[in-house]
Design a protein around this motif. Structure first.
Motif, PDB file in Angstrom:
ATOM      1  N   ALA A 216      -1.055  -3.228  10.437  1.00 37.87           N
ATOM      2  CA  ALA A 216      -1.209  -1.703  10.353  1.00 37.87           C
ATOM      3  C   ALA A 216       0.155  -1.325  10.085  1.00 37.87           C
ATOM      4  O   ALA A 216       0.193  -0.305   9.262  1.00 37.87           O
ATOM      5  CB  ALA A 216      -1.599  -1.354  11.997  1.00 37.87           C
ATOM      6  N   ASP A 217       1.136  -2.079  10.406  1.00 38.88           N
ATOM      7  CA  ASP A 217       2.392  -1.551   9.718  1.00 38.88           C
ATOM      8  C   ASP A 217       2.576  -1.680   8.152  1.00 38.88           C
ATOM      9  O   ASP A 217       2.900  -0.830   7.606  1.00 38.88           O
ATOM     10  CB  ASP A 217       3.506  -2.398  10.541  1.00 38.88           C
ATOM     11  N   LEU A 218       2.087  -2.956   7.867  1.00 42.56           N
ATOM     12  CA  LEU A 218       2.136  -3.026   6.283  1.00 42.56           C
ATOM     13  C   LEU A 218       1.143  -2.278   5.519  1.00 42.56           C
ATOM     14  O   LEU A 218       1.594  -1.773   4.457  1.00 42.56           O
ATOM     15  CB  LEU A 218       1.829  -4.653   6.120  1.00 42.56           C
ATOM     16  N   ALA A 219       0.144  -1.880   6.184  1.00 46.20           N
ATOM     17  CA  ALA A 219      -0.850  -1.098   5.630  1.00 46.20           C
ATOM     18  C   ALA A 219      -0.463   0.343   5.468  1.00 46.20           C
ATOM     19  O   ALA A 219      -0.619   1.158   4.538  1.00 46.20           O
ATOM     20  CB  ALA A 219      -2.223  -0.901   6.241  1.00 46.20           C
ATOM     21  N   ARG A 220       0.432   0.737   6.399  1.00 51.63           N
ATOM     22  CA  ARG A 220       1.072   2.096   6.381  1.00 51.63           C
ATOM     23  C   ARG A 220       2.035   2.232   5.129  1.00 51.63           C
ATOM     24  O   ARG A 220       2.176   3.136   4.575  1.00 51.63           O
ATOM     25  CB  ARG A 220       1.735   2.596   7.724  1.00 51.63           C
ATOM     26  N   GLU A 221       2.699   0.924   5.107  1.00 56.14           N
ATOM     27  CA  GLU A 221       3.667   1.142   3.898  1.00 56.14           C
ATOM     28  C   GLU A 221       3.121   1.054   2.377  1.00 56.14           C
ATOM     29  O   GLU A 221       3.663   1.742   1.645  1.00 56.14           O
ATOM     30  CB  GLU A 221       4.662  -0.313   4.039  1.00 56.14           C
ATOM     31  N   ALA A 222       1.809   0.659   2.521  1.00 50.55           N
ATOM     32  CA  ALA A 222       0.946   0.735   1.123  1.00 50.55           C
ATOM     33  C   ALA A 222       0.015   1.894   1.218  1.00 50.55           C
ATOM     34  O   ALA A 222      -0.546   1.845   0.166  1.00 50.55           O
ATOM     35  CB  ALA A 222       0.051  -0.647   0.959  1.00 50.55           C
ATOM     36  N   SER A 223       0.398   2.981   2.182  1.00 52.44           N
ATOM     37  CA  SER A 223      -0.702   3.792   2.110  1.00 52.44           C
ATOM     38  C   SER A 223      -2.201   3.445   2.115  1.00 52.44           C
ATOM     39  O   SER A 223      -2.987   4.081   1.326  1.00 52.44           O
ATOM     40  CB  SER A 223      -0.200   4.878   1.070  1.00 52.44           C
ATOM     41  N   LEU A 224      -2.492   2.620   2.762  1.00 52.46           N
ATOM     42  CA  LEU A 224      -3.942   1.900   2.790  1.00 52.46           C
ATOM     43  C   LEU A 224      -4.534   1.793   4.318  1.00 52.46           C
ATOM     44  O   LEU A 224      -3.445   1.775   5.247  1.00 52.46           O
ATOM     45  CB  LEU A 224      -4.211   0.814   2.076  1.00 52.46           C
ATOM     46  N   SER A 225      -5.926   1.863   4.436  1.00 51.79           N
ATOM     47  CA  SER A 225      -6.110   1.544   5.621  1.00 51.79           C
ATOM     48  C   SER A 225      -5.963   0.102   6.007  1.00 51.79           C
ATOM     49  O   SER A 225      -5.886  -0.783   5.115  1.00 51.79           O
ATOM     50  CB  SER A 225      -7.749   1.777   5.869  1.00 51.79           C
ATOM     51  N   SER A 226      -6.241  -0.239   7.155  1.00 51.88           N
ATOM     52  CA  SER A 226      -5.856  -1.808   7.519  1.00 51.88           C
ATOM     53  C   SER A 226      -6.932  -2.637   6.882  1.00 51.88           C
ATOM     54  O   SER A 226      -6.280  -3.714   6.273  1.00 51.88           O
ATOM     55  CB  SER A 226      -5.938  -1.844   8.982  1.00 51.88           C
ATOM     56  N   SER A 227      -8.123  -2.097   6.944  1.00 55.05           N
ATOM     57  CA  SER A 227      -8.892  -3.046   6.381  1.00 55.05           C
ATOM     58  C   SER A 227      -8.923  -3.148   4.807  1.00 55.05           C
ATOM     59  O   SER A 227      -9.294  -4.533   4.110  1.00 55.05           O
ATOM     60  CB  SER A 227     -10.454  -2.543   6.651  1.00 55.05           C
ATOM     61  N   ALA A 228      -8.723  -1.848   3.907  1.00 53.72           N
ATOM     62  CA  ALA A 228      -8.383  -1.905   2.584  1.00 53.72           C
ATOM     63  C   ALA A 228      -7.345  -2.803   2.371  1.00 53.72           C
ATOM     64  O   ALA A 228      -7.130  -3.554   1.240  1.00 53.72           O
ATOM     65  CB  ALA A 228      -8.222  -0.425   2.295  1.00 53.72           C
ATOM     66  N   TYR A 229      -6.159  -2.707   3.075  1.00 54.18           N
ATOM     67  CA  TYR A 229      -4.984  -3.319   2.865  1.00 54.18           C
ATOM     68  C   TYR A 229      -5.128  -4.836   3.005  1.00 54.18           C
ATOM     69  O   TYR A 229      -4.719  -5.638   2.228  1.00 54.18           O
ATOM     70  CB  TYR A 229      -3.942  -2.899   3.730  1.00 54.18           C
ATOM     71  N   HIS A 230      -6.043  -5.310   4.036  1.00 55.64           N
ATOM     72  CA  HIS A 230      -6.080  -6.678   4.309  1.00 55.64           C
ATOM     73  C   HIS A 230      -6.763  -7.371   3.036  1.00 55.64           C
ATOM     74  O   HIS A 230      -6.441  -8.260   2.561  1.00 55.64           O
ATOM     75  CB  HIS A 230      -6.764  -6.926   5.578  1.00 55.64           C
ATOM     76  N   ALA A 231      -7.778  -6.516   2.562  1.00 54.02           N
ATOM     77  CA  ALA A 231      -8.700  -7.096   1.601  1.00 54.02           C
ATOM     78  C   ALA A 231      -8.036  -7.299   0.206  1.00 54.02           C
ATOM     79  O   ALA A 231      -7.846  -8.196  -0.486  1.00 54.02           O
ATOM     80  CB  ALA A 231     -10.069  -6.309   1.461  1.00 54.02           C
TER      81      ALA A 231
END
Length: 299
Positions: A216-231
């Protein structure tokens, strides 16, 4: 230039590279971002942590293993790695007396940004919003082979390298940006694309390896949801964010162990491990040796 002439030029460049690399190994050049590579023997797959780079193969075969995908490139082809990432690679020398020969050029993001700005100002459209994996194979076309030829000429002279080297490396970036592998590289300098957003999170992660990162922290840095970032992360790098974090920590630990005489436990804590015993187990699984064996080896 037709295929026959390009093949002749590749062989000619391989001969010049062979002269610049008299034995097996990696060779520094007068240009800090350019390294020459020679392997006289086939190698088994080994894990590497590669910074963004362009690798041009002039003889033999190299393979990058990214998840379940194998990217194979041989003489007259190149590989672009657009994100700092871990993967396995191996080498095929093809036949005795015919070593694998390649040139490795570290990608300069400021150069990419400046070149892309000029390309767009001149009317070239922006890349599509979606990119393939953060590794791509390309064919070395006539313009790429020509700038490689001129780069080799400059490398033979310290004066030529000092005067013309930077402009030739810049031109090489430009030619790669125009190639089939250029999309993921162009997207590096825009935060709207997957490569750019994932890179932003990776830069944060690598700047604070000891932080207790969560997806969730990394997804926030990427401005994406956790699921979208993970994928997106796994699609681009072949690893989940947490797998990437562990690999980055282990490779950084290996660098620190090679450069210092600090204990394995000290290094483990510095790169974010809470348990020295878990660190030792992961280290041996990754590199095949315990961390104590790599201490002070200047890896």
């Amino acid at each position: 230039m037709n295929e026959a002439r390009e093949s002749i030029l590749v062989k000619s460049l391989a001969q010049r590279l062979s002269e610049l690399t008299p034995h097996e190994g990696r060779f520094a050049t007068p240009l800090a971002d350019v390294t020459l590579m020679r392997s006289d023997h086939d190698t088994e797959p080994a894990t590497v942590f590669e910074e963004p780079a362009i690798v041009l193969a002039l003889q033999g075969i190299k393979r990058g293993h990214l998840g379940d995908e194998v990217l194979t490139y041989g003489a007259g082809q190149g590989l672009v790695v657009s994100l700092p990432m871990s993967f396995q690679c191996d080498t095929v020398a093809t036949r005795p007396g015919s070593p694998m020969l390649a040139i490795h050029v570290r990608i300069n993001l400021e150069t990419v940004r400046d070149v892309v700005t000029h390309m767009v100002d001149a009317g070239m459209p922006a890349p599509p919003a979606m990119s393939p994996r953060a590794m791509a194979v390309m064919t070395l076309d006539a313009p790429l082979l020509d700038v490689t030829r001129r780069l080799f000429t400059a490398l033979a002279s310290k004066v030529d390298a000092a005067v013309m080297g930077a402009s030739l490396v810049r031109e090489l970036h430009y030619r790669v940006l125009q190639s089939s592998a250029g999309v993921c590289l162009r997207e590096l300098i825009t935060w709207r694309g997957r490569v750019g957003t994932v890179l932003r999170s990776i830069e944060c992660l690598r700047a604070q390896l000891d932080k207790d990162w969560q997806v969730a922290d990394l997804a926030r840095e990427a401005s994406l949801s956790s699921s979208a970032y993970h994928a997106a992360f796994k699609d681009l790098t072949g690893q989940t964010p947490m797998q990437y974090l562990k690999t980055a920590r282990l490779h950084r630990a290996r660098q620190l162990l090679g450069l210092t005489s600090r204990s394995s436990a000290e290094v483990a804590f510095e790169v974010g491990y809470q348990s020295p015993s878990q660190f030792s187990r992961d280290y041996k699984r990754q590199f095949g040796v315990p961390p104590s064996q790599d201490r002070g080896t200047s890896l």
